[in-house]
Write an enzyme that holds these catalytic residues in place. Sequence first.
Site, PDB file in Angstrom:
ATOM      1  N   ALA A  67      -7.887  -7.262  -4.909  1.00  0.00           N
ATOM      2  CA  ALA A  67      -8.366  -7.082  -6.277  1.00  0.00           C
ATOM      3  C   ALA A  67      -8.835  -8.439  -6.777  1.00  0.00           C
ATOM      4  O   ALA A  67      -8.395  -9.482  -6.278  1.00  0.00           O
ATOM      5  CB  ALA A  67      -7.235  -6.546  -7.139  1.00  0.00           C
ATOM      6  N   GLY A 125      -5.558  -5.492  -2.255  1.00  0.00           N
ATOM      7  CA  GLY A 125      -6.324  -4.274  -2.518  1.00  0.00           C
ATOM      8  C   GLY A 125      -7.277  -3.927  -1.383  1.00  0.00           C
ATOM      9  O   GLY A 125      -7.621  -2.758  -1.181  1.00  0.00           O
ATOM     10  N   GLU A 133      -5.232  -2.139   1.009  1.00  0.00           N
ATOM     11  CA  GLU A 133      -4.913  -0.845   0.377  1.00  0.00           C
ATOM     12  C   GLU A 133      -6.113   0.093   0.421  1.00  0.00           C
ATOM     13  O   GLU A 133      -5.969   1.300   0.635  1.00  0.00           O
ATOM     14  CB  GLU A 133      -4.436  -1.084  -1.056  1.00  0.00           C
ATOM     15  CG  GLU A 133      -3.046  -1.732  -1.071  1.00  0.00           C
ATOM     16  CD  GLU A 133      -2.649  -2.306  -2.422  1.00  0.00           C
ATOM     17  OE1 GLU A 133      -3.493  -2.981  -3.060  1.00  0.00           O
ATOM     18  OE2 GLU A 133      -1.515  -2.088  -2.849  1.00  0.00           O
ATOM     19  N   GLU A 173       0.091 -10.349  -2.216  1.00  0.00           N
ATOM     20  CA  GLU A 173       0.273 -10.417  -3.677  1.00  0.00           C
ATOM     21  C   GLU A 173       1.497 -11.243  -4.067  1.00  0.00           C
ATOM     22  O   GLU A 173       1.520 -11.898  -5.099  1.00  0.00           O
ATOM     23  CB  GLU A 173       0.409  -9.008  -4.261  1.00  0.00           C
ATOM     24  CG  GLU A 173      -0.862  -8.162  -4.202  1.00  0.00           C
ATOM     25  CD  GLU A 173      -1.004  -7.335  -2.934  1.00  0.00           C
ATOM     26  OE1 GLU A 173      -0.322  -7.643  -1.923  1.00  0.00           O
ATOM     27  OE2 GLU A 173      -1.802  -6.390  -2.938  1.00  0.00           O
TER      28      GLU A 173
END
Length: 257
Positions: free
Chosen positions: A65, A108, A111, A131
């Site tokens: 992200a 992300g 993911e 993260e």
Amino acid sequence: MEFIKVNKQYDKYVALIELNRPKELNALNLQLMGELRDALKKLDDDDNVRSIIITGNEKAFAAGADIKQMADKSAIDMLKIDQFSTWDQIRKTKKPLIAAVSGFALGGGCELAMTCDMIIASETAKFGQPEIKIGVMPGAGGTQRLTKAIGKAKAMELVLTGRFISGEEAMGYGLVNKVVPVEMYLFEALSLAKEIALMSPIAAQLAKEAVNRSFETHLDEGLTFERKNFYLAFATEDQKEGMAAFVEKRKPEYKGK
Ligand code: CAA
């Protein structure tokens, strides 16, 4: 589309989506994820598409992200923006999704690859949930999907240390389908997508749904769901065609009806 490129007919019945923020290693900002959600919805509704590849570039599938977009947000901002709700829509894509991953697939990015149904990786792929190193934790399914894919011990290690694993290691843990040299990963993803596109698209959709159920429900419910989808396949012309072709010793021609 500013941050993705979409080719509806990359090959017969196969669409390709390229994440396209190369300078930022395809960091997944809100706009990119919105574009991806809208593109997948359109491709899902397109009868000329039977399987979809999502890829980045050789250096990065996606490095997570967009940290810069999130850095100064409060918890209330995050709740209001609810950026990961976009991901729920992506997860609902009915057609088979293949992630073609080279380089970084982090946070992300990892993911997103795991939200796809299968992953083809290049030898240079690096998967991870880093993260923890920036003071947070996975937020778009990492703790759930990674654990289901590779088991608790390894998932815990990756999530708590932020360590990266190579494509080869990811393959060993069952996270990816195949690892190939970097010049081959897109080709390999295309071969897989083409093979799936030869099948009845309705049967593929029903089967995808049923496999995903195994992660979302208990065995009893999953088996009932699977059985209903199996019976439902008998409402299609493709089922008649597929079985007739077998009996007549010829190749089936599926119409998605
Ligand atoms: N968000 C925003 N920008 C990013 C980014 C990210 N996730 N990852 C890389 N970039 C940017 C860098 O800031 C840099 O931009 P500038 O040129 O403007 O400085 C550019 O992309 C190139 O990156 P690097 O110079 O850092 O490249 P590198 O090869 O030295 O390192 C890397 C590559 C190890 C992937 C490193 O960029 C990195 O650690 N990125 C962050 C990875 C990360 O923590 N991801 C998780 C994000 S949070 C998340 O994803 C939450 C969730 O659950 C959805």
